[in-house]
Structure formats: C-alpha cells, structure tokens
Design a protein around this motif. Structure first.
Motif, short mmCIF file in Angstrom:
data_model
loop_
_atom_site.label_atom_id
_atom_site.label_comp_id
_atom_site.label_asym_id
_atom_site.label_seq_id
_atom_site.Cartn_x
_atom_site.Cartn_y
_atom_site.Cartn_z
N ILE A 49 -1.57 0.83 -11.59
CA ILE A 49 -0.22 0.53 -11.11
C ILE A 49 -0.10 -0.98 -10.96
O ILE A 49 -0.95 -1.62 -10.34
N GLY B 124 -4.44 -0.71 -8.06
CA GLY B 124 -3.39 -1.68 -8.31
C GLY B 124 -3.95 -2.91 -8.98
O GLY B 124 -5.07 -3.34 -8.68
N GLN C 25 2.18 1.86 -3.42
CA GLN C 25 1.17 2.45 -4.29
C GLN C 25 1.05 3.96 -4.08
O GLN C 25 0.99 4.73 -5.04
N ARG D 98 0.81 -4.27 -9.41
CA ARG D 98 1.05 -4.69 -8.02
C ARG D 98 2.40 -5.40 -7.91
O ARG D 98 2.81 -6.12 -8.82
N HIS E 14 0.83 -1.21 0.00
CA HIS E 14 0.00 0.00 0.00
C HIS E 14 0.87 1.26 0.00
O HIS E 14 0.56 2.23 -0.70
#
Length: 457
Positions: free
Chosen positions: A189, A102, A20, A191, A17
């Motif tokens: 994005i 993600g 991200q 992951r 997280h």
C-alpha cells in the motif's frame, strides 16, 4: 474469510496506520487484520514512546483484531532480522493468509525483483558492498550503491526506491517470504503520510516521528499536544491517551543512568573486549570508540550523537547501545540450525517446508469477536499468560518437519527449545526493565511482566 497480517511498531498509532487498516480491508475483503508489534523497545534502538499494552489498546480500538509481540531481540535488530522474524511469526499462525506493508513504491513486481536478488545474491555483490564500506560508507549506504549498479534503470525511474526506510523494509519482507518459503500473499500500500522522518504536523497524515517530537515540547499540561494529536490521530486513540496521560512519553534519556552503569560494567573489565565482542551489531571499531568516549558520557541521546560517524548510522549506534543495556548478543538471534537459510534448507521433499525463526507467539491483546482465531492450530505455541510461557515452550509438540530439519543437521531438538526459552526470558527482562523506568518516571504501580494480562476489547 481472510486474515491479513502487519508487522509494525505503532510508536504511536496515527491516522496513517488507520488508513492502512481500512485500505487492507478494502483491497482484500479481509475480515480480520492482526499485527506483530515491537514490544517496549523498537528497531531504531530506543525505548518505545509508551508501553506495549497501551499501544496494543490503541491498535485494538482502531480495528486490529489480534496483537502479538515481536521478541525484543528481533524488534531491536537490523531491518533484515526484524523483517525475517516478523514474517516468520505471521507465517506460523495458520489463520493468517497474507501480509501487508506500507511503502513509497507500491510496484510489487519491482520490489519483488530486488528482493529475489537479495535473497540469494552472488558473492560478487557483497564484494562490491565491501569495496564501498572500505571507502567509509555505512553498510546500508554501501548496499544501496551496490544495488544501484545492479538495477540502474529501476533506480533511475524511482529515485527513492532504495533510500526510503519503508521501501527498504518492504523489500526485506518480500525477501523473508522467499527465504522462508512462506505461503503468505504480499500486499503493498502506498503510504500517504508526510514521510518516515518528517517533523511536519501540517496535514492529517503525520509521521510517528513528528507526533513523538510534539509530545516532548515541555508543556506540563500536554494541552498543546492533545490539540494537535486530535488532527493526526484517530479519536479513539486520542481519547485513550487522555485517560492514560501518565504513561508517556518515555525516552532513551530516561535510561541514561542504567546505560552508563552497563557501559562501565562492560568496558572497565580487563577482559571487556572478549565479553563485549559478541554484543549484537558490535564491531571492533565501535567497541574502541565507545570505550574511548565513555569519559564524556552525559545522556543516552547525547552519547549516541557523540559516537556517530559517517560509517555508522545514528540507528546503528543506538541499537548497539541498547543491546549493551539489554545484554543482547549475536547468539540471541542465531537460531540453532543452518544460518543463513538457503532454498534447499527451507523445503522438505514435498517442497512445503517452513522453519519458524520466532518459536512462539506472545499475545498482547485481542478483540473478543476474534478470539476464535486463537483456537486454530499453529506451528508454534501461542502464549496468553506470561507466567506459563516457558512451560508452554518446553511442552509444545513442534511440527515433525521442524524436528526432522533440526535432526538433519545433527543438532538436538533441545537446542531449538533452549533457544526459544532464552528468547522468551529476554522479553520478560526487557519488559520489566521498561516498566520499572516508566513506573518511577510517572509514579505508577504496575505489575511485573509475569502478572500482566492481554488487553481485551
């Protein structure tokens, strides 16, 4: 100045997280990242690992500027409804410019192509889905198989395109943007963690599933947990968890007695079929399976496993049981206008119409430096004090386009306000229930939801 939104659970917050958040700022130059987060119950149909206030504080300590709560009726719904509600809430906040998610496939054009198809598919597509479900497949598996016939080459080149939970959610976010005619710009994005369901804690990017599992090892001192957590969670989060180690973990089995009472209450009545038929995600087959297996109830988790079949996924069963526990019905996620929305229903004469599925934004926490964003005008009320929430909803001057849209279908504006109030009251009830269970498990003294205040850093 740019503000990007994320729809999330942070159950709990981990290094993936944080990656991200940092990547979003790097990609977009955003000054602020805000999140719409599930509250005390999450989308797979169970209580959150810890309460929404502690999870909000984790997020704020890791660089998030504002945390808003996704209403429980939507936070515990299907991926489609979860995504639609999250996108709606972010789209209603005038200061949010884009949405980031993600996924394993960060080919945004490809994901958008599938989302555009699913936004308004031909009737023949769902006829094909029905054929596959009649063969015993779950709805997600049947839809995936039907999509593979529509996009054979794309699926061949990307084997996990339609099976990864994160790719599925990404497609649902993009679909919601299209259906709602939202102006938010999407960002994908890739992951970097070990996978949504992975139990591995071998790298610094572990899944929330693995972290939750580690916290349930039975070590009373939690020494082993914190030793491993230090490798897969940001330092600020680990430090916070050490201070608040009497607030987690909370599991579905902590709600076993409550669930059993609710099941008895539903299924022992002579008119139980009529009363239970409208529970969100319920089907006649599930109704009879739950009723017939009730005598073998032991715990929440074991009962979920007992009910699971090839046709119904573990998450689907969990959501049905949670909706029975919280008394969430289909009408809870049926806003009192056209449903589902269609392109002509989501645009006004100027092509700029937007209808908010989520009619309020409940603030859970914020960084002081971002508080000025809360003064920006938005198309739904921002609730900062829970006790004032219903009054804010009832007194809010909803945008003319929303009122005109409601009137155009012959529905009184009051219906929309009543829907919003019911949604909010369910949030309060669910939060108080969670708080009571958490308090008794860890001998805490917590205020009820109306007395709670946002977390401020």
């Amino acid at each position: 100045m740019k503000t990007i939104g994320i729809i999330t659970e942070y159950n709990p917050f981990h290094n993936g997280h944080l990656y991200q958040i940092n990547k979003i700022k790097e990609m977009t130059g955003a000054e602020h990242v805000v999140v719409v987060m599930s509250g005390d119950f999450v989308q797979r149909g169970v209580p959150a690992w810890t309460d929404k206030y502690l999870r909000s504080e984790m997020a704020l300590a890791s660089g998030i500027s504002l945390v808003f709560e996704l209403p429980v009726c939507y936070a515990t719904a299907s991926a489609e409804q979860f995504a639609m509600a999250g996108v709606s809430l972010l789209s209603s906040l005038s200061f949010v410019d884009g949405i980031c998610f993600g996924c394993e496939c960060d080919n945004l054009a490809l994901l958008q192509k599938i989302a555009d198809f699913l936004a308004f598919p031909p009737e023949s597509f769902y006829e094909q889905v029905t054929v596959f479900t009649s063969q015993g497949l779950s709805f997600p598996a049947a839809r995936q198989k039907a999509l593979e016939t529509v996009f054979p080459n794309e699926c061949l080149d990307n084997p996990d395109l339609l099976s990864s939970p994160n790719n599925i959610l990404a497609i649902e976010y993009l679909k919601a943007l299209r259906v709602l005619n939202s102006t938010l710009r999407p960002y994908a994005i890739r992951r970097c963690d070990s996978g949504y369901h992975s139990d591995s804690l071998e790298s610094s990017f572990a899944s929330a599933t693995a972290i939750r599992k580690q916290s349930l090892t039975g070590n009373d001192t939690m020494t082993d947990f914190f030793s491993i957590a230090g490798k897969v969670m940001p330092d600020a989060v680990v430090s916070l968890l050490r201070q608040e180690k009497n607030r987690f973990p909370v599991t579905e089995d902590d709600f076993s007695v409550l669930l059993y009472y609710c099941l008895q209450n539903h299924f022992q009545k002579t008119d139980s079929a009529a009363n239970t038929a409208t529970i969100l995600d319920m089907t006649p087959e599930l109704y009879y399976r739950i009723r017939n297996c009730l005598a073998d109830f032991d715990t929440y988790s074991s009962f979920t496993g007992l009910l699971k079949t090839k046709q119904y996924t573990h998450s689907r069963i969990s959501r049905v049981l949670l909706h029975l526990l919280l008394d969430i019905h289909e009408e809870s996620v049926s806003y009192p206008l056209a449903n589902p929305l269609t392109p002509q229903h989501t645009k006004n004469a100027d092509g700029q119409f937007f209808f908010p599925v989520v009619p309020y934004a409940r603030l859970l926490g914020f960084q002081k430096k971002a508080s000025y964003l809360l003064r920006e005008e938005s198309s739904i009320p921002i609730i900062t004090k829970p006790a004032d929430g219903l009054a804010q909803i009832q007194n809010f001057d909803f945008a003319d386009s929303i009122l005109a849209y409601a009137g155009s279908f012959g529905k009184p504006v009051d219906a929309y306000v009543n829907y919003a109030c019911r949604l909010y009251e369910k949030d309060i009830m669910a939060a108080n229930l969670y708080s009571q269970v958490q308090s008794r498990k860890y001998q805490l003294k917590l205020p009820d939801e109306y007395r709670q205040k946002p977390v401020i850093l």
